[in-house]
Design an enzyme around this catalytic site. Structure first.
Site, PDB file in Angstrom:
ATOM      1  N   ARG A   1      10.008  23.874   6.124  1.00  0.00           N
ATOM      2  CA  ARG A   1      10.573  24.990   5.155  1.00  0.00           C
ATOM      3  C   ARG A   1      11.061  26.045   6.100  1.00  0.00           C
ATOM      4  NH1 ARG A   1      10.436  30.462   4.381  1.00  0.00           N
ATOM      5  NH2 ARG A   1       8.293  30.503   5.304  1.00  0.00           N
ATOM      6  N   ASP A   2      10.576  26.818   6.751  1.00  0.00           N
ATOM      7  CA  ASP A   2      11.020  28.071   7.337  1.00  0.00           C
ATOM      8  C   ASP A   2      12.048  27.449   8.516  1.00  0.00           C
ATOM      9  OD1 ASP A   2      11.718  30.324   8.345  1.00  0.00           O
ATOM     10  OD2 ASP A   2       9.523  30.923   8.713  1.00  0.00           O
TER      11      ASP A   2
ATOM     12  N   HIS B   1       2.534  35.391  11.443  1.00  0.00           N
ATOM     13  CA  HIS B   1       3.857  34.600  11.237  1.00  0.00           C
ATOM     14  C   HIS B   1       4.936  35.241  12.327  1.00  0.00           C
ATOM     15  CE1 HIS B   1       6.598  32.263   8.837  1.00  0.00           C
ATOM     16  NE2 HIS B   1       7.605  32.974   9.176  1.00  0.00           N
TER      17      HIS B   1
ATOM     18  N   HIS C   1       8.366  35.468  14.480  1.00  0.00           N
ATOM     19  CA  HIS C   1       9.425  34.911  14.991  1.00  0.00           C
ATOM     20  C   HIS C   1       9.680  35.491  16.515  1.00  0.00           C
ATOM     21  CE1 HIS C   1      11.328  33.099  11.443  1.00  0.00           C
ATOM     22  NE2 HIS C   1      10.307  33.712  10.878  1.00  0.00           N
TER      23      HIS C   1
ATOM     24  N   CYS D   1      15.898  33.132   8.458  1.00  0.00           N
ATOM     25  CA  CYS D   1      16.201  33.380   6.855  1.00  0.00           C
ATOM     26  C   CYS D   1      17.445  33.993   6.918  1.00  0.00           C
ATOM     27  CB  CYS D   1      15.096  34.192   6.581  1.00  0.00           C
ATOM     28  SG  CYS D   1      15.570  34.925   4.877  1.00  0.00           S
TER      29      CYS D   1
ATOM     30  N   ASN E   1      10.985  30.494  14.502  1.00  0.00           N
ATOM     31  CA  ASN E   1       9.536  30.751  14.420  1.00  0.00           C
ATOM     32  C   ASN E   1       9.081  30.623  16.043  1.00  0.00           C
ATOM     33  OD1 ASN E   1       8.326  31.059  11.668  1.00  0.00           O
ATOM     34  ND2 ASN E   1       9.931  29.524  11.579  1.00  0.00           N
TER      35      ASN E   1
HETATM   36  C1  LIG Z   1      13.867  35.315  -6.137  1.00  0.00           C
HETATM   37  C2  LIG Z   1      15.167  35.184  -6.642  1.00  0.00           C
HETATM   38  C3  LIG Z   1      15.092  33.637  -7.662  1.00  0.00           C
HETATM   39  C4  LIG Z   1      15.671  36.041  -7.656  1.00  0.00           C
HETATM   40  O1  LIG Z   1      17.143  35.773  -7.800  1.00  0.00           O
HETATM   41  P1  LIG Z   1      17.732  36.741  -9.047  1.00  0.00           P
HETATM   42  O2  LIG Z   1      19.220  36.340  -8.978  1.00  0.00           O
HETATM   43  O3  LIG Z   1      17.442  38.060  -8.952  1.00  0.00           O
HETATM   44  O4  LIG Z   1      17.026  35.670 -10.270  1.00  0.00           O
HETATM   45  P2  LIG Z   1      17.331  35.772 -11.809  1.00  0.00           P
HETATM   46  O5  LIG Z   1      15.834  35.727 -12.372  1.00  0.00           O
HETATM   47  O6  LIG Z   1      18.236  36.997 -12.348  1.00  0.00           O
HETATM   48  O7  LIG Z   1      17.843  34.379 -12.105  1.00  0.00           O
HETATM   49  C5  LIG Z   1      19.305  34.097 -11.275  1.00  0.00           C
HETATM   50  C6  LIG Z   1      19.369  32.636 -11.615  1.00  0.00           C
HETATM   51  O8  LIG Z   1      18.443  32.043 -10.379  1.00  0.00           O
HETATM   52  C7  LIG Z   1      17.558  30.924 -11.120  1.00  0.00           C
HETATM   53  N1  LIG Z   1      16.361  31.135 -10.660  1.00  0.00           N
HETATM   54  C8  LIG Z   1      15.407  32.125 -10.667  1.00  0.00           C
HETATM   55  N2  LIG Z   1      14.326  31.915 -10.197  1.00  0.00           N
HETATM   56  C9  LIG Z   1      14.217  30.721  -9.725  1.00  0.00           C
HETATM   57  C10 LIG Z   1      13.631  29.607  -9.056  1.00  0.00           C
HETATM   58  N3  LIG Z   1      12.556  29.891  -8.621  1.00  0.00           N
HETATM   59  N4  LIG Z   1      14.057  28.484  -8.806  1.00  0.00           N
HETATM   60  C11 LIG Z   1      15.108  27.927  -9.258  1.00  0.00           C
HETATM   61  N5  LIG Z   1      16.035  28.833  -9.820  1.00  0.00           N
HETATM   62  C12 LIG Z   1      15.865  30.177 -10.150  1.00  0.00           C
HETATM   63  C13 LIG Z   1      17.874  31.408 -12.684  1.00  0.00           C
HETATM   64  O9  LIG Z   1      17.437  30.423 -13.613  1.00  0.00           O
HETATM   65  C14 LIG Z   1      19.148  32.057 -12.798  1.00  0.00           C
HETATM   66  O10 LIG Z   1      20.212  30.689 -12.900  1.00  0.00           O
HETATM   67  P3  LIG Z   1      21.644  30.791 -13.522  1.00  0.00           P
HETATM   68  O11 LIG Z   1      21.224  31.168 -15.086  1.00  0.00           O
HETATM   69  O12 LIG Z   1      22.507  31.822 -12.739  1.00  0.00           O
HETATM   70  O13 LIG Z   1      22.135  29.501 -13.392  1.00  0.00           O
HETATM   71  C15 LIG Z   1      16.008  34.790  -5.559  1.00  0.00           C
HETATM   72  O14 LIG Z   1      16.380  36.171  -4.841  1.00  0.00           O
HETATM   73  C16 LIG Z   1      15.673  33.680  -4.583  1.00  0.00           C
HETATM   74  O15 LIG Z   1      15.440  32.710  -4.910  1.00  0.00           O
HETATM   75  N6  LIG Z   1      15.296  34.098  -3.346  1.00  0.00           N
HETATM   76  C17 LIG Z   1      14.669  33.219  -2.211  1.00  0.00           C
HETATM   77  C18 LIG Z   1      14.919  33.762  -0.935  1.00  0.00           C
HETATM   78  C19 LIG Z   1      14.109  32.849  -0.008  1.00  0.00           C
HETATM   79  O16 LIG Z   1      13.698  31.866  -0.434  1.00  0.00           O
HETATM   80  N7  LIG Z   1      14.092  33.186   1.240  1.00  0.00           N
HETATM   81  C20 LIG Z   1      13.513  32.747   2.184  1.00  0.00           C
HETATM   82  C21 LIG Z   1      12.051  32.579   2.374  1.00  0.00           C
HETATM   83  S1  LIG Z   1      11.115  33.968   2.761  1.00  0.00           S
HETATM   84  C22 LIG Z   1      11.097  33.816   4.401  1.00  0.00           C
HETATM   85  O17 LIG Z   1      11.533  33.053   4.920  1.00  0.00           O
HETATM   86  C23 LIG Z   1      10.209  35.037   5.265  1.00  0.00           C
HETATM   87  C24 LIG Z   1       8.791  34.341   5.342  1.00  0.00           C
HETATM   88  C25 LIG Z   1       8.182  33.820   4.243  1.00  0.00           C
HETATM   89  O18 LIG Z   1       9.089  33.122   6.088  1.00  0.00           O
HETATM   90  C26 LIG Z   1       8.134  35.247   6.390  1.00  0.00           C
HETATM   91  C27 LIG Z   1       8.800  36.009   7.441  1.00  0.00           C
HETATM   92  O19 LIG Z   1       9.344  35.246   8.280  1.00  0.00           O
HETATM   93  O20 LIG Z   1       8.901  37.059   7.126  1.00  0.00           O
END
Ligand SMILES: CC(C)(COP(=O)([O-])OP(=O)([O-])OC[C@H]1O[C@@H](n2cnc3c(N)ncnc32)[C@H](O)[C@@H]1OP(=O)([O-])[O-])[C@@H](O)C(=O)NCCC(=O)NCCSC(=O)C[C@@](C)(O)CC(=O)[O-]
Length: 300
Positions: free
Chosen positions: A13-14, A205, A207, A238, A247
């Site tokens: 994933r990450d 966690h 990096h 990310c 990581n």
């Molecule tokens: C949270 C949202 C969805 C908000 O995004 P948004 O634009 O505010 O969401 P929305 O509710 O307004 O919806 C916009 C569109 O996204 C769709 N949508 C809405 N939700 C989903 C969903 N769950 N799955 C699939 N589609 C989704 C929704 O259906 C819509 O589709 P459209 O009508 O435009 O076609 C977006 O910003 C997002 O997906 N962000 C994820 C970012 C991410 O994954 N980042 C990496 C992981 S975090 C990380 O790596 C850190 C970590 C964990 O490893 C720890 C560390 O190192 O610190």
């Protein structure tokens, strides 16, 4: 230090979410199978997030369905909201991870809401997961610094971690998302958070952007933390954490732990084979120091 440490492998994933080279579901499944063969049994395999935000994770339902049958292994997937929860549940998820940030800048960039709004979003997810018998892990990002807001106070980390714990997360993983921490800061942070949430329920966690991750982990181990997130080959990053590298590498963590007399159950040869397989596919050499050393030794 001779007790057990739990490794959460986050490579599929990450490790892959920010890679430019497309990785098919089949290739991600093969990578996960290789990691299982190496003896890693808690593996984060994907996320149910917006495909516009993270295109690499688009096949996570297919990946989870393909690997879910492995007995004795636990597979985690990231879920940001109820829509993600529904996808994860439909694909058979038994463990999900919700992810918040200790800083407002990263929260806005990563999940398009404030920290408080993210906690509000997670509440119904937690409720549904509890009713469905699905375990929930929590993440707090930017615990030692934020790419947008700079310094992050330990009190902000304590507050968000406590909220996730109170919501019902069984474990909260503290993310040094941009790898800026140093051992003294990591130690101070863990002490502060452990005053509110038991140390045994905290994950590290870290990096490795500034080359401090192993040292930070060692400091955390000395404080009593026993859960480490790592990624095979040191993959990771990310798109919303500009400038951050991968990581801490699982090989490097395993080598350090075994050297400390802490058995990991990981077969290093198999792990390096898993890393080499995914590195070949991505067209780059692993950044893991241990994998590089063992690959060089094998060539000579
Ligand atoms: C949270 C949202 C969805 C908000 O995004 P948004 O634009 O505010 O969401 P929305 O509710 O307004 O919806 C916009 C569109 O996204 C769709 N949508 C809405 N939700 C989903 C969903 N769950 N799955 C699939 N589609 C989704 C929704 O259906 C819509 O589709 P459209 O009508 O435009 O076609 C977006 O910003 C997002 O997906 N962000 C994820 C970012 C991410 O994954 N980042 C990496 C992981 S975090 C990380 O790596 C850190 C970590 C964990 O490893 C720890 C560390 O190192 O610190």
């Amino acid at each position: 230090m001779s007790d057990q440490v739990h490794i959460v492998e986050v490579g599929p994933r990450d490790g892959l979410q920010n890679e430019k080279t497309p990785v098919t579901a089949e290739a991600r499944i093969a990578f996960i199978e290789d990691l299982i063969k190496a003896g890693l049994h808690t593996i984060e395999v994907g996320s149910f997030v917006s495909p516009k935000a993270i295109p690499q994770m688009v096949n996570s339902d297919q990946v989870l369905r393909a690997v879910n049958h492995h007995p004795g292994s636990e597979f985690h997937v990231l879920v940001p909201n109820e829509k993600g929860y529904e996808g994860a549940k439909a694909a058979g998820a038994k463990v999900i991870a919700v992810f918040a940030s200790a800083s407002e800048g990263f929260s806005k960039a990563n999940i398009n809401c404030t920290v408080a709004e993210s906690i509000e979003r997670f509440a119904p997810v937690m409720e549904r997961a509890r009713a469905d018998g699905i375990k929930v892990r929590g993440y707090v990002s930017c615990v030692l610094g934020c790419p947008y807001d700079g310094e992050v106070k330990p009190s902000a980390v304590v507050s968000v971690t406590k909220k996730l714990w109170d919501l019902g997360c069984y474990e909260v993983s503290l993310g040094d998302t941009i790898g800026v921490g140093t051992p003294a800061k990591a130690r101070q942070l863990l002490r502060a958070v452990a005053a509110e949430v038991p140390m045994k329920n905290l994950g590290m966690h870290f990096h490795d952007t500034y080359g401090q991750a192993l040292a930070n982990l060692y400091a955390g181990l000395e404080e009593g933390a026993r859960v480490i997130d790592s990624a095979a080959g040191g993959l990771g990053g990310c798109p919303y954490a500009p400038g951050a590298t991968g990581n801490v590498a699982t090989e490097d963590v395993v080598y350090m732990l075994e050297g400390m007399g802490i058995a990991t159950g990981v077969d290093m040869k198999q792990l390096v084979a898993a890393t080499n397989g995914i590195a070949r596919l991505l067209g780059k050499s692993p950044v893991s120091r241990v994998a590089s050393a063992l690959n060089a030794k094998a060539r000579n």
